[in-house]
Write an enzyme that holds these catalytic residues in place. Sequence first.
Site, PDB file in Angstrom:
ATOM      1  N   CYS A  49      -3.273   1.160   9.721  1.00 31.56           N
ATOM      2  CA  CYS A  49      -4.290   0.247   9.177  1.00 31.56           C
ATOM      3  C   CYS A  49      -5.466   0.042  10.115  1.00 31.56           C
ATOM      4  O   CYS A  49      -6.572  -0.295   9.675  1.00 31.56           O
ATOM      5  CB  CYS A  49      -3.676  -1.110   8.879  1.00 31.56           C
ATOM      6  N   HIS A 105       0.828  -1.203   0.000  1.00 35.63           N
ATOM      7  CA  HIS A 105       0.000   0.000   0.000  1.00 35.63           C
ATOM      8  C   HIS A 105       0.862   1.253   0.000  1.00 35.63           C
ATOM      9  O   HIS A 105       1.995   1.231   0.482  1.00 35.63           O
ATOM     10  CB  HIS A 105      -0.897   0.045   1.259  1.00 35.63           C
TER      11      HIS A 105
END
Length: 254
Positions: free
Chosen positions: A249, A162
């Site tokens: 996250c 990511h």
Amino acid sequence: MFNYIIARTPCKALIDGISSADDGKPNYELAMKQHLAYLDALRMCGVEILLLPPLENYPDSVFVEDPALCTKHCGIVTRPGADSRRGEIDSIEPALRRFYGDNVERIEAPGTLDAGDVMMVGDTFYIGLSARTNAEGASQLVAILEKHGLTGRLVTMEKVLHLKTGLAYLEDGNLLAAGEFVDKPEFSHLNIIEIPEDESYAANCIWVNGNVIMPSGYPISESKIRDLGYNVVTVDTSEYRKVDGGVSCMSLRF
């Protein structure tokens, strides 16, 4: 300034979460202790936390950052790139509506978007094109942002899962960057603080109301962040690293 946090209690199925690491399965009991300490760190930053219940059918559901994006004008339900995570969006949407009412948008097929690929810098949102976020999903997000007076810019990337695996914007023009992101021209206008390769996991951290919450065990990175004048809070996220998770996250911050 952030007022609210959305987080989710990890489910017991976390031990079967998606992983590219070779560190074994997480210890669930330890992961729970680490999550509670993470929430405590957030509370110290003066935010109100909405803690959602565990979703046992979705091992990765503790990582609430991916199925939703929170902006100052709207909430956005994404369409995660991993098939096994698509069902998470049905349970995150009601949480967004508690805060945004009817101002909730959606990424639609064939677009895919993990919000872990999206980094907010003021009113500009940088969107990483990755294995989880495709060009269609990014294009839809740009259109949604522009509808609400915000801006989206695409970032190509090659080596990490990511965008925020290797980047963290700490406000005040300061950007932590590791690996391929250190020399990206898209970020040349910012003050780049380079995270050393052997501490690259520390590039994923979060700014919350003047504080920086980062993973413990990365002294060089911690020193660099402290030198910028931030109050640093370290948290142990060892069990989440085993399933490709980091500090950013596990929460939505808005």
